[in-house]
Motif scaffolding. Structure first.
Motif, PDB file in Angstrom:
ATOM      1  N   ASN A 232     -23.628  -3.093  12.617  1.00 49.78           N
ATOM      2  CA  ASN A 232     -25.033  -2.699  12.761  1.00 49.78           C
ATOM      3  C   ASN A 232     -25.193  -1.253  13.218  1.00 49.78           C
ATOM      4  OD1 ASN A 232     -25.924  -5.230  11.989  1.00 49.78           O
ATOM      5  ND2 ASN A 232     -26.120  -5.984  14.075  1.00 49.78           N
ATOM      6  N   GLU A 233     -24.360  -0.829  14.176  1.00 54.18           N
ATOM      7  CA  GLU A 233     -24.498   0.507  14.745  1.00 54.18           C
ATOM      8  C   GLU A 233     -23.648   1.546  14.021  1.00 54.18           C
ATOM      9  OE1 GLU A 233     -23.916   0.348  18.993  1.00 54.18           O
ATOM     10  OE2 GLU A 233     -24.892  -1.610  19.075  1.00 54.18           O
ATOM     11  N   LYS A 234     -22.737   1.077  13.167  1.00 55.83           N
ATOM     12  CA  LYS A 234     -21.821   1.960  12.429  1.00 55.83           C
ATOM     13  C   LYS A 234     -20.979   2.820  13.375  1.00 55.83           C
ATOM     14  CE  LYS A 234     -23.944   1.367   8.187  1.00 55.83           C
ATOM     15  NZ  LYS A 234     -24.266  -0.034   8.350  1.00 55.83           N
ATOM     16  N   LYS A 235     -20.627   2.235  14.509  1.00 51.17           N
ATOM     17  CA  LYS A 235     -19.763   2.891  15.488  1.00 51.17           C
ATOM     18  C   LYS A 235     -19.168   1.819  16.395  1.00 51.17           C
ATOM     19  CE  LYS A 235     -23.171   3.692  19.066  1.00 51.17           C
ATOM     20  NZ  LYS A 235     -23.481   4.523  20.192  1.00 51.17           N
ATOM     21  N   ILE A 236     -18.119   2.175  17.094  1.00 51.03           N
ATOM     22  CA  ILE A 236     -17.547   1.250  18.075  1.00 51.03           C
ATOM     23  C   ILE A 236     -18.599   1.048  19.161  1.00 51.03           C
ATOM     24  CG2 ILE A 236     -15.719   0.956  19.799  1.00 51.03           C
ATOM     25  CD1 ILE A 236     -13.891   2.529  17.893  1.00 51.03           C
ATOM     26  N   PRO A 237     -18.895  -0.187  19.523  1.00 51.46           N
ATOM     27  CA  PRO A 237     -20.021  -0.459  20.416  1.00 51.46           C
ATOM     28  C   PRO A 237     -19.760  -0.187  21.902  1.00 51.46           C
ATOM     29  CG  PRO A 237     -18.990  -2.509  19.748  1.00 51.46           C
ATOM     30  CD  PRO A 237     -18.305  -1.406  18.984  1.00 51.46           C
ATOM     31  N   PHE A 238     -18.765   0.615  22.194  1.00 49.41           N
ATOM     32  CA  PHE A 238     -18.502   1.025  23.570  1.00 49.41           C
ATOM     33  C   PHE A 238     -17.767   2.352  23.513  1.00 49.41           C
ATOM     34  CE2 PHE A 238     -15.463  -2.175  22.148  1.00 49.41           C
ATOM     35  CZ  PHE A 238     -14.264  -1.474  22.183  1.00 49.41           C
ATOM     36  N   GLU A 239     -17.771   3.065  24.625  1.00 51.97           N
ATOM     37  CA  GLU A 239     -17.122   4.374  24.670  1.00 51.97           C
ATOM     38  C   GLU A 239     -15.607   4.205  24.637  1.00 51.97           C
ATOM     39  OE1 GLU A 239     -17.009   8.407  27.417  1.00 51.97           O
ATOM     40  OE2 GLU A 239     -18.088   6.642  28.124  1.00 51.97           O
ATOM     41  N   VAL A 240     -14.962   4.984  23.779  1.00 54.59           N
ATOM     42  CA  VAL A 240     -13.507   5.005  23.707  1.00 54.59           C
ATOM     43  C   VAL A 240     -13.075   6.415  24.117  1.00 54.59           C
ATOM     44  CG1 VAL A 240     -11.488   4.787  22.220  1.00 54.59           C
ATOM     45  CG2 VAL A 240     -13.480   3.319  21.834  1.00 54.59           C
ATOM     46  N   LYS A 241     -12.270   6.476  25.166  1.00 50.84           N
ATOM     47  CA  LYS A 241     -11.830   7.792  25.611  1.00 50.84           C
ATOM     48  C   LYS A 241     -10.383   7.722  26.069  1.00 50.84           C
ATOM     49  CE  LYS A 241     -13.796   7.076  30.198  1.00 50.84           C
ATOM     50  NZ  LYS A 241     -14.708   7.581  31.205  1.00 50.84           N
ATOM     51  N   ALA A 242      -9.736   8.844  26.003  1.00 51.20           N
ATOM     52  CA  ALA A 242      -8.342   8.916  26.398  1.00 51.20           C
ATOM     53  C   ALA A 242      -8.234   8.811  27.917  1.00 51.20           C
ATOM     54  CB  ALA A 242      -7.725  10.222  25.925  1.00 51.20           C
ATOM     55  N   SER A 243      -7.151   8.222  28.362  1.00 52.09           N
ATOM     56  CA  SER A 243      -6.880   8.138  29.786  1.00 52.09           C
ATOM     57  C   SER A 243      -6.574   9.527  30.319  1.00 52.09           C
ATOM     58  CB  SER A 243      -5.684   7.217  30.020  1.00 52.09           C
ATOM     59  OG  SER A 243      -5.230   7.340  31.341  1.00 52.09           O
ATOM     60  N   PRO A 244      -7.114   9.890  31.484  1.00 52.05           N
ATOM     61  CA  PRO A 244      -6.788  11.204  32.052  1.00 52.05           C
ATOM     62  C   PRO A 244      -5.303  11.336  32.368  1.00 52.05           C
ATOM     63  CG  PRO A 244      -7.984   9.869  33.646  1.00 52.05           C
ATOM     64  CD  PRO A 244      -7.992   9.115  32.347  1.00 52.05           C
ATOM     65  N   PHE A 245      -4.615  10.218  32.454  1.00 50.77           N
ATOM     66  CA  PHE A 245      -3.183  10.263  32.742  1.00 50.77           C
ATOM     67  C   PHE A 245      -2.435  11.064  31.688  1.00 50.77           C
ATOM     68  CE2 PHE A 245       1.163   8.703  32.557  1.00 50.77           C
ATOM     69  CZ  PHE A 245       1.539   8.757  33.891  1.00 50.77           C
ATOM     70  N   TYR A 246      -2.866  10.980  30.434  1.00 48.02           N
ATOM     71  CA  TYR A 246      -2.156  11.623  29.334  1.00 48.02           C
ATOM     72  C   TYR A 246      -2.692  13.011  28.986  1.00 48.02           C
ATOM     73  CZ  TYR A 246      -0.067   7.061  28.842  1.00 48.02           C
ATOM     74  OH  TYR A 246       0.605   5.904  29.093  1.00 48.02           O
TER      75      TYR A 246
END
Length: 86
Positions: free
Chosen positions: A43-57
């Motif tokens: 429906n939203e044409k996107k992943i329905p939650f924020e995906v972000k890299a871990s600050p560890f990497y």
């Protein structure tokens, strides 16, 4: 026989257990959760939650960790790292 498609996924057993407990508390199960997430994706044409890299990497953190590892190998004093929790 059902007209539903079967979806198979692999994940860490502890992660699965924790997710099942949370979903059970919400009155849901994995099948319902996957359907909800997939419908939101479509429906939203996107992943329905924020995906972000871990600050560890992050590049900055990798440089700090490499420096600290080299200090460790040479028996130098190692100070506390900002990303480590107390």
């Amino acid at each position: 026989m059902s007209n539903d498609a079967k979806v198979t996924a692999r994940m860490d057993p502890e992660l699965k257990h924790e997710a099942e407990d949370l979903l059970n508390d919400m009155g849901l199960n994995f099948s319902v959760w996957i359907t909800l997430a997939t419908k939101a994706l479509v429906n939203e044409k996107k992943i329905p939650f924020e995906v972000k890299a871990s600050p560890f990497y992050s590049d900055e953190n990798m440089k700090v960790l490499e420096k600290r590892y080299n200090e460790y190998k040479h028996n130098k004093h190692i100070s506390k790292h900002d990303l480590l929790e107390d």
